[in-house]
Motif scaffolding. Structure first.
Motif, PDB file in Angstrom:
ATOM      1  N   ASN A 179       0.864  -1.175   0.000  1.00  0.00           N
ATOM      2  CA  ASN A 179       0.000   0.000   0.000  1.00  0.00           C
ATOM      3  C   ASN A 179       0.899   1.222   0.000  1.00  0.00           C
ATOM      4  O   ASN A 179       1.933   1.241   0.655  1.00  0.00           O
ATOM      5  CB  ASN A 179      -0.884   0.020   1.245  1.00  0.00           C
ATOM      6  N   ALA A 180       0.483   2.240  -0.738  1.00  0.00           N
ATOM      7  CA  ALA A 180       1.287   3.461  -0.801  1.00  0.00           C
ATOM      8  C   ALA A 180       0.372   4.663  -0.907  1.00  0.00           C
ATOM      9  O   ALA A 180      -0.760   4.564  -1.391  1.00  0.00           O
ATOM     10  CB  ALA A 180       2.229   3.411  -2.002  1.00  0.00           C
ATOM     11  N   GLY A 181       0.873   5.783  -0.454  1.00  0.00           N
ATOM     12  CA  GLY A 181       0.143   7.030  -0.546  1.00  0.00           C
ATOM     13  C   GLY A 181       1.099   8.147  -0.918  1.00  0.00           C
ATOM     14  O   GLY A 181       2.313   8.022  -0.789  1.00  0.00           O
ATOM     15  N   ILE A 182       0.539   9.242  -1.387  1.00  0.00           N
ATOM     16  CA  ILE A 182       1.335  10.399  -1.765  1.00  0.00           C
ATOM     17  C   ILE A 182       1.050  11.508  -0.765  1.00  0.00           C
ATOM     18  O   ILE A 182      -0.107  11.823  -0.493  1.00  0.00           O
ATOM     19  CB  ILE A 182       0.983  10.858  -3.185  1.00  0.00           C
ATOM     20  N   VAL A 183       2.111  12.059  -0.229  1.00  0.00           N
ATOM     21  CA  VAL A 183       1.983  13.158   0.726  1.00  0.00           C
ATOM     22  C   VAL A 183       2.919  14.280   0.294  1.00  0.00           C
ATOM     23  O   VAL A 183       3.816  14.081  -0.521  1.00  0.00           O
ATOM     24  CB  VAL A 183       2.319  12.714   2.171  1.00  0.00           C
ATOM     25  N   MET A 184       2.694  15.454   0.840  1.00  0.00           N
ATOM     26  CA  MET A 184       3.597  16.574   0.608  1.00  0.00           C
ATOM     27  C   MET A 184       4.334  16.829   1.916  1.00  0.00           C
ATOM     28  O   MET A 184       3.708  16.927   2.979  1.00  0.00           O
ATOM     29  CB  MET A 184       2.833  17.815   0.183  1.00  0.00           C
ATOM     30  N   LEU A 185       5.651  16.924   1.846  1.00  0.00           N
ATOM     31  CA  LEU A 185       6.445  17.246   3.019  1.00  0.00           C
ATOM     32  C   LEU A 185       6.272  18.724   3.360  1.00  0.00           C
ATOM     33  O   LEU A 185       5.738  19.496   2.564  1.00  0.00           O
ATOM     34  CB  LEU A 185       7.912  16.906   2.760  1.00  0.00           C
ATOM     35  N   ARG A 186       6.720  19.118   4.522  1.00  0.00           N
ATOM     36  CA  ARG A 186       6.531  20.506   4.977  1.00  0.00           C
ATOM     37  C   ARG A 186       7.096  21.533   4.009  1.00  0.00           C
ATOM     38  O   ARG A 186       6.575  22.625   3.885  1.00  0.00           O
ATOM     39  CB  ARG A 186       7.152  20.700   6.352  1.00  0.00           C
ATOM     40  N   ASP A 187       8.169  21.171   3.304  1.00  0.00           N
ATOM     41  CA  ASP A 187       8.783  22.121   2.373  1.00  0.00           C
ATOM     42  C   ASP A 187       8.155  22.073   0.981  1.00  0.00           C
ATOM     43  O   ASP A 187       8.623  22.723   0.061  1.00  0.00           O
ATOM     44  CB  ASP A 187      10.290  21.898   2.281  1.00  0.00           C
ATOM     45  N   THR A 218       5.798  -0.450 -10.168  1.00  0.00           N
ATOM     46  CA  THR A 218       4.942   0.554 -10.797  1.00  0.00           C
ATOM     47  C   THR A 218       3.630   0.596 -10.039  1.00  0.00           C
ATOM     48  O   THR A 218       2.995  -0.444  -9.812  1.00  0.00           O
ATOM     49  CB  THR A 218       4.690   0.223 -12.279  1.00  0.00           C
ATOM     50  N   PHE A 219       3.240   1.790  -9.632  1.00  0.00           N
ATOM     51  CA  PHE A 219       1.984   1.946  -8.903  1.00  0.00           C
ATOM     52  C   PHE A 219       0.805   1.900  -9.859  1.00  0.00           C
ATOM     53  O   PHE A 219       0.907   2.317 -11.013  1.00  0.00           O
ATOM     54  CB  PHE A 219       2.012   3.232  -8.079  1.00  0.00           C
TER      55      PHE A 219
END
Length: 98
Positions: free
Chosen positions: A2-10, A57-58
């Motif tokens: 399982n994978a997800g996409i997040v944005m880091l603080r920067d 590959t997702f």
């Protein structure tokens, strides 16, 4: 996996996954044709010149705002998911293919 996409603080994009990867990551590829991301592995014993690429590959295509961020940053983080946090965040270059 399982994978997800997040944005880091920067503002750097990051792929968070919940399973152990079979090999270290060499780089990330983004295919402009199908909008899919692939983690390209650095497989020991495989020739870097003539060896066949191996990776994960997702299944789901990325949305346009995320792609725009990838194009601007040209790097993406990859991290394991912990109980409450991301672990071992590493940055990789993004190679754009068609």
């Amino acid at each position: 996996m399982n994978a997800g996409i997040v944005m880091l603080r920067d503002g750097t994009p990051c792929i968070a996954y919940d399973d152990k990867l079979p090999y270290p990551i060499k780089h990330i590829e983004f295919c402009r044709e199908n909008f899919l991301l692939t983690l390209v592995y650095n497989v020991p014993g495989v020739s870097k010149i003539s060896g066949r690429k191996q990776g994960k590959t997702f299944e789901y295509p990325l949305d346009h705002p995320f792609v725009k961020t990838l194009e601007e940053k040209k790097i993406c983080g990859v991290a394991a998911m912990g109980d409450l946090d991301l672990l071992e965040i590493k940055m990789y270059s993004v190679v754009f293919t068609s």
